[in-house]
Design a protein around this motif. Sequence first.
Motif, short mmCIF file in Angstrom:
data_model
loop_
_atom_site.label_atom_id
_atom_site.label_comp_id
_atom_site.label_asym_id
_atom_site.label_seq_id
_atom_site.Cartn_x
_atom_site.Cartn_y
_atom_site.Cartn_z
N LEU A 146 0.83 -1.18 0.00
CA LEU A 146 0.00 0.00 0.00
C LEU A 146 0.88 1.25 0.00
N SER A 147 0.35 2.35 -0.47
CA SER A 147 1.12 3.59 -0.54
C SER A 147 1.37 4.16 0.86
N GLY A 148 2.29 5.08 0.93
CA GLY A 148 2.63 5.68 2.21
C GLY A 148 1.50 6.47 2.85
N GLU A 149 0.52 6.89 2.03
CA GLU A 149 -0.62 7.61 2.60
C GLU A 149 -1.46 6.74 3.53
N SER A 150 -1.38 5.41 3.36
CA SER A 150 -2.16 4.49 4.20
C SER A 150 -1.64 4.45 5.64
N PHE A 151 -0.43 4.97 5.87
CA PHE A 151 0.16 4.96 7.22
C PHE A 151 -0.77 5.63 8.23
N TRP A 152 -1.38 6.73 7.85
CA TRP A 152 -2.21 7.49 8.78
C TRP A 152 -3.47 6.72 9.15
#
Length: 428
Positions: A146-152
């Motif tokens: 998954l992209s880094g935006e999914s971290f949040w």
Amino acid sequence: MKKWLNVLEQNKRLQAIVIAVYIVITFISLYLAQKSVVAFLLLLSSLLFLHFTTFSHRVKWVIGIVVLSVLLPLAASQGEAYQSYMEVATLVGIYIAMALGLNIVVGLAGLLDLGFVAFFAIGAYTYGIFATTQANNFMPFGQYPLSGESFWVFLIIGCIVAAIFGILLGIPVLRVKGDYLAIVTLGFGEIIRIIFNNLDKPVNITNGAMGLASVQPPKLFGLEFMYPSQFYYVVLVILLFTIFVVRRLEYSKIGRAWKAVRENEIAAQAMGIPLVRTKLMAFAVGASFSGMMGVVFAAKQTFVDPTSFTLLESITILVMVILGGMGSVPGVILGAALVTILNLQVLTELTNWLNQLSLSGVVSIPDALSPAKMQRFIFGVILILFALYRPQGLLPAKNPRFDEKELKSGATNMVDGKEGAKDVYFNG
């Protein structure tokens, strides 16, 4: 000296001047001496001095946030040691959040937990599996990593998953306490680590002992978080949120229920406190903070493997709580910061200094007593000294006392450091 301290305690303006001068001097020292560990620690210690002032909570929060979010990064950013300072500060924040979570279980609810690092591992693997190509091995849909935006989003998911496992741990241990509870939680922590270590067959979920590499770093508005100085602010925001929640819970209805269960389960149950729900809530809330920081740890390290979640880590977090003062939020913060900085910076710098003296021939140190081998010994001696001379912790928890006349008149002011309160604390 005592007379001067009494004058300082009664004069808020003088306190403000002393704190301001101290912060300015330590800020300039760190700004000019970039590789000085002493200057870095002195600037951080301003937060401890701030705790002992008589300012209102709001003023203390504002000053503390300014020091942590502006002054500390600015002073440390002028040299090549910037990222190493921020790395230490970031790890301090991670361990403080975990120690605060364990403090709910051990300090407030009185439930001895020796497997707390398992929730940290659950949060780390929750993000690590889906932020790498590992999820392609068992997920029938979606594209991974998954992209880094999914971290949040995974910060919340890791929090919830860890809380669920906290409840699952709490269910079978409701009837045990004391030494038996410690044994059960110890077993839980080891089981989780062994499962992650062997969950590469028959379906490769965790990649076993090889761990998960190349974990996607977080992204926000196209900015990729790769350096400790960036993760520092993420950890700082989560830590401030954690402190706020823990403080609110401490004096809430559930917080008083936890303390009642800690003091006497039978009496608490006789007063109408539901033991099952109260204990499960303690396990769930404490685990959630650890799971959230596990997600941050996985993203920061970009690598996760079972060796990061050993029994020693659980013991270290427990030491932070006991050293600071069980049940005391300021004490736990101080204990976690002290233990982390001792391990990561102070003892490491001391070891390097002694090694340089040995190599230059100034002192002769036998191989059996080399500084690298004696580092854990020195740490153990320091802990023993603290235990002997501060058995209740560095900042012991304080129980509130109420004025009988005010209670009868309908007023229920309780001293928790707020302005206008008339009651006093006594050490519990």
